[in-house]
Enzyme design. Structure first.
Site, PDB file in Angstrom:
ATOM      1  N   HIS A 149     -11.959  19.728  11.152  1.00  0.00           N
ATOM      2  CA  HIS A 149     -12.871  20.575  10.391  1.00  0.00           C
ATOM      3  C   HIS A 149     -12.793  22.029  10.833  1.00  0.00           C
ATOM      4  CE1 HIS A 149     -15.320  19.682  14.030  1.00  0.00           C
ATOM      5  NE2 HIS A 149     -15.765  20.907  13.846  1.00  0.00           N
ATOM      6  N   HIS A 190     -11.246  28.361  12.879  1.00  0.00           N
ATOM      7  CA  HIS A 190     -10.200  27.551  13.496  1.00  0.00           C
ATOM      8  C   HIS A 190     -10.451  26.064  13.268  1.00  0.00           C
ATOM      9  CE1 HIS A 190     -13.354  27.998  16.649  1.00  0.00           C
ATOM     10  NE2 HIS A 190     -13.142  26.679  16.765  1.00  0.00           N
TER      11      HIS A 190
END
EC number: 3.1.4.-
Length: 295
Positions: free
Chosen positions: A126, A242
């Site tokens: 995620h 990220h």
């Protein structure tokens, strides 16, 4: 039907005598069609592992400690964009993690992959749109409705991102360090726009924002800094977004950070990670809020 356990001797004699003779296998049978992939909503039903303790027991979680203590009436909440890598993508990511973990140095951090569970099941990856925050019981429905309305009214369309960097980054408490893939800024600034919606909605419920101030924490030289420039939604946090691939309890040294920054990522540059919804996990309940469809 309940399963019946047999002793070693019973399993050899009694169990065989009670079963009908085995049929000879048939040959030249065409295999049926492969099963279709599970619907995305299926993963929301099993987003959390089974709780094995109500206490914070690091021995049950590889030495990790609970960032937010369990308190009755408090609901840990996280907003994020979810990605289930395909088979080929998993292979590439596994190779990257292997390159970062196979180090003949006793002082190098022990790297734990986030691609699979301890039982071998694939785990979703995620991009976070919030830090771990807390909602009260009476706030859950109101918060979900407010976030749904904000995303719907924003007309943010589904988008793709492309990995471009690899580095170590810690959580806010500096209790864990994560091996992460940085991503390029997507077209139409979808990540920054969703982050602003998330931060604004959380602020209405007294919760802190994600990436509140510019930070270079964990970033290798040459990567754009958080909040450095402007975007369609205001401040640009493209250098912060990220995807976490692995974690460690030990802080990587400067030498280790530099070694990770030199890992060859050219094989990953062809990956396009697509997002078409925002996930809101409140407790063990996951809501999926769709983004607009691209034409």
């Amino acid at each position: 039907m309940p399963l019946v356990q047999y002793s070693d001797s019973e399993s050899d004699s009694e169990s065989r005598s009670s079963l009908p003779p085995a049929k000879k296998p048939r040959h030249n049978i065409n295999p049926g069609p492969s099963l279709p992939p599970l619907p995305a909503s299926f993963h929301n039903l099993y987003a959390s592992s089974t709780r094995v303790s109500v206490q914070d027991d690091p021995s049950l979680h590889g030495g990790r400690t609970r960032v937010i203590p369990h308190v009755e009436g408090n609901w840990p909440t996280h907003l994020y964009l979810e990605w289930y890598p395909g088979k080929d993508e998993l292979s590439l990511l596994t190779d990257v993690i292997s390159q970062c973990g196979n180090v003949p140095d006793e002082k190098a951090p022990t790297v734990h992959s986030l691609l699979h569970s301890d039982l071998g099941a694939q785990l979703p990856l995620h991009i976070s749109l919030s830090r771990p925050v807390i909602l009260r019981t009476e706030q859950r429905v109101l918060f979900t409705e407010a976030l749904q309305k904000a995303i719907h009214d924003s007309h943010v369309l589904s988008f793709d991102v492309q990995p471009d960097t690899l580095y170590w980054s810690s959580n806010y408490e500096k209790t864990r360090w994560f091996l992460v893939l940085g991503v390029q800024r997507p077209s139409h600034d979808g990540l920054n726009r969703l982050l602003k919606l998330s931060n604004d909605t959380l602020a209405r419920f007294g919760q802190p924002p994600l990436y509140e101030t510019p930070s270079t924490q964990g970033k290798p030289t040459g990567v754009s800094l958080c909040g450095k420039s402007s975007s369609l939604s205001g401040e640009d946090f493209s250098g912060c977004f990220h995807i976490s691939l692995a974690w460690s309890l030990s802080e990587p040294s400067l030498k280790e950070r530099e070694r990770v920054a030199r890992v060859d990522l050219r094989a990953l540059h062809g990956i396009q990670v697509g997002f078409d919804s925002v996930k809101a996990k409140i407790g063990n309940i996951v809501s999926s809020i769709p983004l607009g469809k691209r034409l």
